[in-house]
Design a protein around this motif. Structure first.
Motif, PDB file in Angstrom:
ATOM      1  N   MET A  50       6.169  -0.801   9.672  1.00  0.00           N
ATOM      2  CA  MET A  50       5.649  -0.915   8.325  1.00  0.00           C
ATOM      3  C   MET A  50       4.992   0.414   7.965  1.00  0.00           C
ATOM      4  O   MET A  50       4.284   1.009   8.763  1.00  0.00           O
ATOM      5  CB  MET A  50       4.646  -2.071   8.270  1.00  0.00           C
ATOM      6  CG  MET A  50       3.962  -2.236   6.956  1.00  0.00           C
ATOM      7  SD  MET A  50       2.969  -3.754   6.758  1.00  0.00           S
ATOM      8  CE  MET A  50       2.018  -3.827   8.244  1.00  0.00           C
ATOM      9  N   ASP A  51       5.212   0.848   6.734  1.00  0.00           N
ATOM     10  CA  ASP A  51       4.623   2.076   6.224  1.00  0.00           C
ATOM     11  C   ASP A  51       3.453   1.692   5.318  1.00  0.00           C
ATOM     12  O   ASP A  51       3.636   0.966   4.338  1.00  0.00           O
ATOM     13  CB  ASP A  51       5.674   2.870   5.442  1.00  0.00           C
ATOM     14  CG  ASP A  51       5.125   4.165   4.882  1.00  0.00           C
ATOM     15  OD1 ASP A  51       4.443   4.891   5.627  1.00  0.00           O
ATOM     16  OD2 ASP A  51       5.377   4.441   3.695  1.00  0.00           O
ATOM     17  N   VAL A  52       2.253   2.143   5.665  1.00  0.00           N
ATOM     18  CA  VAL A  52       1.053   1.833   4.886  1.00  0.00           C
ATOM     19  C   VAL A  52       0.456   3.151   4.408  1.00  0.00           C
ATOM     20  O   VAL A  52       0.190   4.049   5.205  1.00  0.00           O
ATOM     21  CB  VAL A  52       0.021   1.048   5.720  1.00  0.00           C
ATOM     22  CG1 VAL A  52      -1.211   0.725   4.884  1.00  0.00           C
ATOM     23  CG2 VAL A  52       0.640  -0.223   6.288  1.00  0.00           C
ATOM     24  N   GLU A  53       0.251   3.230   3.093  1.00  0.00           N
ATOM     25  CA  GLU A  53      -0.271   4.457   2.507  1.00  0.00           C
ATOM     26  C   GLU A  53      -1.343   4.099   1.487  1.00  0.00           C
ATOM     27  O   GLU A  53      -1.207   3.131   0.735  1.00  0.00           O
ATOM     28  CB  GLU A  53       0.856   5.231   1.830  1.00  0.00           C
ATOM     29  CG  GLU A  53       0.467   6.568   1.282  1.00  0.00           C
ATOM     30  CD  GLU A  53       1.639   7.346   0.693  1.00  0.00           C
ATOM     31  OE1 GLU A  53       1.479   8.555   0.488  1.00  0.00           O
ATOM     32  OE2 GLU A  53       2.697   6.749   0.437  1.00  0.00           O
ATOM     33  N   LEU A  54      -2.383   4.892   1.469  1.00  0.00           N
ATOM     34  CA  LEU A  54      -3.460   4.746   0.498  1.00  0.00           C
ATOM     35  C   LEU A  54      -3.446   5.998  -0.367  1.00  0.00           C
ATOM     36  O   LEU A  54      -3.553   7.116   0.140  1.00  0.00           O
ATOM     37  CB  LEU A  54      -4.803   4.601   1.216  1.00  0.00           C
ATOM     38  CG  LEU A  54      -6.026   4.345   0.359  1.00  0.00           C
ATOM     39  CD1 LEU A  54      -5.908   3.009  -0.370  1.00  0.00           C
ATOM     40  CD2 LEU A  54      -7.280   4.368   1.218  1.00  0.00           C
ATOM     41  N   LEU A  55      -3.268   5.816  -1.677  1.00  0.00           N
ATOM     42  CA  LEU A  55      -3.277   6.930  -2.618  1.00  0.00           C
ATOM     43  C   LEU A  55      -4.632   6.975  -3.303  1.00  0.00           C
ATOM     44  O   LEU A  55      -5.124   5.948  -3.787  1.00  0.00           O
ATOM     45  CB  LEU A  55      -2.186   6.752  -3.679  1.00  0.00           C
ATOM     46  CG  LEU A  55      -0.749   6.561  -3.199  1.00  0.00           C
ATOM     47  CD1 LEU A  55       0.175   6.337  -4.380  1.00  0.00           C
ATOM     48  CD2 LEU A  55      -0.293   7.735  -2.373  1.00  0.00           C
ATOM     49  N   VAL A  56      -5.230   8.159  -3.339  1.00  0.00           N
ATOM     50  CA  VAL A  56      -6.560   8.324  -3.937  1.00  0.00           C
ATOM     51  C   VAL A  56      -6.605   9.633  -4.722  1.00  0.00           C
ATOM     52  O   VAL A  56      -5.773  10.517  -4.518  1.00  0.00           O
ATOM     53  CB  VAL A  56      -7.678   8.321  -2.875  1.00  0.00           C
ATOM     54  CG1 VAL A  56      -7.742   6.990  -2.150  1.00  0.00           C
ATOM     55  CG2 VAL A  56      -7.503   9.460  -1.880  1.00  0.00           C
ATOM     56  N   ILE A  57      -7.605   9.745  -5.591  1.00  0.00           N
ATOM     57  CA  ILE A  57      -7.874  11.008  -6.262  1.00  0.00           C
ATOM     58  C   ILE A  57      -8.965  11.734  -5.478  1.00  0.00           C
ATOM     59  O   ILE A  57      -9.693  11.117  -4.701  1.00  0.00           O
ATOM     60  CB  ILE A  57      -8.296  10.795  -7.736  1.00  0.00           C
ATOM     61  CG1 ILE A  57      -9.521   9.896  -7.846  1.00  0.00           C
ATOM     62  CG2 ILE A  57      -7.136  10.263  -8.566  1.00  0.00           C
ATOM     63  CD1 ILE A  57     -10.074   9.738  -9.254  1.00  0.00           C
ATOM     64  N   PRO A  58      -9.091  13.064  -5.670  1.00  0.00           N
ATOM     65  CA  PRO A  58     -10.162  13.785  -4.972  1.00  0.00           C
ATOM     66  C   PRO A  58     -11.528  13.184  -5.307  1.00  0.00           C
ATOM     67  O   PRO A  58     -11.802  12.822  -6.446  1.00  0.00           O
ATOM     68  CB  PRO A  58     -10.053  15.214  -5.516  1.00  0.00           C
ATOM     69  CG  PRO A  58      -8.655  15.328  -6.030  1.00  0.00           C
ATOM     70  CD  PRO A  58      -8.287  13.950  -6.521  1.00  0.00           C
TER      71      PRO A  58
END
Length: 105
Positions: free
Chosen positions: A1-9
């Protein structure tokens, strides 16, 4: 499973989102699951990734909270939870999304 968290600076909710994700993975028996954190730095990158706001959780490339009408934005994101709108999602819903992404034996 590919788990990614996208955030801004400098997202003020990155730590809480990371903690929720790690705790939920541990509860599901996957404490060693790799989680990538990607920082979205500009509008072009936000549009390329279809980024609706920070934090965004992706499981196998899919946003389990996504809505087709959400525009890409370098902004904070709010999630509908049983307790109202919050900056991170409900743990139960995240657990269901992660559980659905687990490979089956």
């Amino acid at each position: 499973m590919d788990v990614e968290l996208l955030v801004i600076p400098d997202c003020p909710h990155t730590a809480a989102a990371t903690d929720l994700l790690r705790q939920t993975l541990t509860d599901l028996g996957m404490p060693g699951q790799l989680v990538r954190t990607t920082v979205i730095t500009d509008d072009v990158h936000a549009r390329e990734r279809g980024f609706p706001g920070s934090p965004t959780f992706l499981i196998d490339g899919v946003d389990p909270y996504g809505q087709q009408s959400q525009p890409a934005a370098l902004a904070c994101r709010l999630y509908d939870t049983p307790a109202g709108r919050r900056p991170i999602p409900d743990a139960t819903r995240l657990r269901h999304a992660l559980n659905a992404g687990q490979p089956r034996p």
